[in-house]
Design a protein around this motif. Sequence first.
Motif, PDB file in Angstrom:
ATOM      1  N   TRP A 163       0.794  -1.225   0.000  1.00 52.21           N
ATOM      2  CA  TRP A 163       0.000   0.000   0.000  1.00 52.21           C
ATOM      3  C   TRP A 163       0.830   1.280   0.000  1.00 52.21           C
ATOM      4  CZ3 TRP A 163      -3.861  -1.771   4.358  1.00 52.21           C
ATOM      5  CH2 TRP A 163      -4.809  -2.640   3.788  1.00 52.21           C
ATOM      6  N   SER A 167      -0.496   5.012  -1.064  1.00 47.81           N
ATOM      7  CA  SER A 167      -0.628   6.072  -0.056  1.00 47.81           C
ATOM      8  C   SER A 167       0.080   7.345  -0.504  1.00 47.81           C
ATOM      9  CB  SER A 167      -0.071   5.602   1.291  1.00 47.81           C
ATOM     10  OG  SER A 167       1.348   5.594   1.302  1.00 47.81           O
ATOM     11  N   SER A 232     -16.322   2.632   3.905  1.00 48.23           N
ATOM     12  CA  SER A 232     -15.725   2.401   5.228  1.00 48.23           C
ATOM     13  C   SER A 232     -16.775   2.308   6.320  1.00 48.23           C
ATOM     14  CB  SER A 232     -14.735   3.516   5.561  1.00 48.23           C
ATOM     15  OG  SER A 232     -15.415   4.747   5.778  1.00 48.23           O
ATOM     16  N   HIS A 237     -13.007  -2.392  10.664  1.00 49.67           N
ATOM     17  CA  HIS A 237     -11.633  -1.994  10.954  1.00 49.67           C
ATOM     18  C   HIS A 237     -11.571  -0.488  11.133  1.00 49.67           C
ATOM     19  CE1 HIS A 237     -10.264  -6.020   9.971  1.00 49.67           C
ATOM     20  NE2 HIS A 237     -10.977  -5.957   8.868  1.00 49.67           N
ATOM     21  N   GLY A 239      -8.975   1.295  12.267  1.00 51.37           N
ATOM     22  CA  GLY A 239      -7.689   1.885  11.920  1.00 51.37           C
ATOM     23  C   GLY A 239      -7.359   3.075  12.790  1.00 51.37           C
ATOM     24  N   TRP A 242      -4.054   5.066  12.540  1.00 49.91           N
ATOM     25  CA  TRP A 242      -3.699   5.762  11.309  1.00 49.91           C
ATOM     26  C   TRP A 242      -4.179   7.199  11.375  1.00 49.91           C
ATOM     27  CZ3 TRP A 242      -4.422   2.406   6.294  1.00 49.91           C
ATOM     28  CH2 TRP A 242      -3.592   1.281   6.386  1.00 49.91           C
ATOM     29  N   GLN A 255      -9.078   4.516   4.367  1.00 50.18           N
ATOM     30  CA  GLN A 255      -7.768   4.487   3.723  1.00 50.18           C
ATOM     31  C   GLN A 255      -7.448   3.098   3.194  1.00 50.18           C
ATOM     32  OE1 GLN A 255      -4.586   6.523   6.035  1.00 50.18           O
ATOM     33  NE2 GLN A 255      -6.274   7.419   7.210  1.00 50.18           N
ATOM     34  N   ARG A 256      -7.789   2.073   3.945  1.00 49.59           N
ATOM     35  CA  ARG A 256      -7.544   0.712   3.476  1.00 49.59           C
ATOM     36  C   ARG A 256      -8.280   0.449   2.163  1.00 49.59           C
ATOM     37  NH1 ARG A 256      -7.382  -0.100   9.131  1.00 49.59           N
ATOM     38  NH2 ARG A 256      -5.563  -1.321   9.785  1.00 49.59           N
ATOM     39  N   TRP A 257      -9.528   0.874   2.090  1.00 51.83           N
ATOM     40  CA  TRP A 257     -10.294   0.674   0.862  1.00 51.83           C
ATOM     41  C   TRP A 257      -9.672   1.473  -0.276  1.00 51.83           C
ATOM     42  CZ3 TRP A 257     -12.696   3.221  -3.008  1.00 51.83           C
ATOM     43  CH2 TRP A 257     -13.562   2.486  -3.812  1.00 51.83           C
ATOM     44  N   TYR A 259      -6.506   2.629  -0.627  1.00 56.54           N
ATOM     45  CA  TYR A 259      -5.195   2.120  -1.042  1.00 56.54           C
ATOM     46  C   TYR A 259      -5.317   0.798  -1.789  1.00 56.54           C
ATOM     47  CZ  TYR A 259      -3.545   5.621   2.314  1.00 56.54           C
ATOM     48  OH  TYR A 259      -3.306   6.794   2.989  1.00 56.54           O
ATOM     49  N   THR A 260      -6.264  -0.029  -1.377  1.00 53.69           N
ATOM     50  CA  THR A 260      -6.489  -1.292  -2.080  1.00 53.69           C
ATOM     51  C   THR A 260      -6.972  -1.035  -3.501  1.00 53.69           C
ATOM     52  OG1 THR A 260      -7.008  -2.463  -0.015  1.00 53.69           O
ATOM     53  CG2 THR A 260      -7.783  -3.452  -2.066  1.00 53.69           C
TER      54      THR A 260
END
Length: 283
Positions: A163, A167, A232, A237, A239, A242, A255-257, A259-260
């Motif tokens: 990631w 990012s 989200s 999660h 996070g 972060w 952010q996870r979604w 960056y993925t």
Amino acid sequence: MVGRKMEWAARGTHLRGMPRKVVFMAVGAFAKAVANLLNTTTVHNADTLIRLVRSRPPGVPLLTVSNHMSTLDDPVMWGFKGFPIMDARLGRWVLAAEDICFKNTVLSYFFRLGKCIPITRGGGIYQEHMNEALDRLRDGAWLHTFPEGKVCQEDVPIRRLKWGTASLIARAPVTPIVLPIVHRGFEKVMPENYMFGRRPPVPLCNKNVNIIIGEPIEFNLPELMQMALSRSQDSNHSGARWPLIKPCGLDGAAQRWLYTSISEQIRTVMERLRSFGKAKVLN
């Protein structure tokens, strides 16, 4: 650790830039020799890369991404004919593994002069020197990353990307031009298991290297960030560790979604280039 950071050696003003120029000329000559004299290198769409390196819009950074076939990928992949590899002013910044390139003071100084940014593998996308990479993008510079995160010499599809690169794209003050590159052949020039499970002491000769340069990837970041916010809400999660991405205020789950999604878009394009390059070699 303090000695290995050496931010002062990475500055263009260090000793009026002379040590950096010497390193770029020496490493550039080595890369040219390995790519063109000792081996045969062919490049598809080289003009796109050269144009973006030489003449981007003012203040717009360039972020190149590629697969990682050997420890020689950088700098030899920039050694092809017609590329200004010896020009320290135009040269790329690159994320480099701290445990390999920054083992001691001498190596740290050398790689810092070569515009390398130390990254701790497994240290996360918010480690200290990722901020330095963002600073280079803020300056409108050229940054190269290997988003797979490690060398892979097998002829397999592009793996899931880390990631960190995504990012940087999302957090950069000015969205960079993202240019994908895929190459093959460096695994033969510098094989990981050449003799007794070790690399050869020098690059091997009479190999064919193929470099496929794609076209810039376009990201609709405002739309992706809005989608990340909505997606989200259904995630468990949080996070919490972060930091929020401003001004949208994306939390860890968003952010996870995000960056993925960015990483998968890059991986898909790189896999398409890999298939194209493999077909060219077979033909």
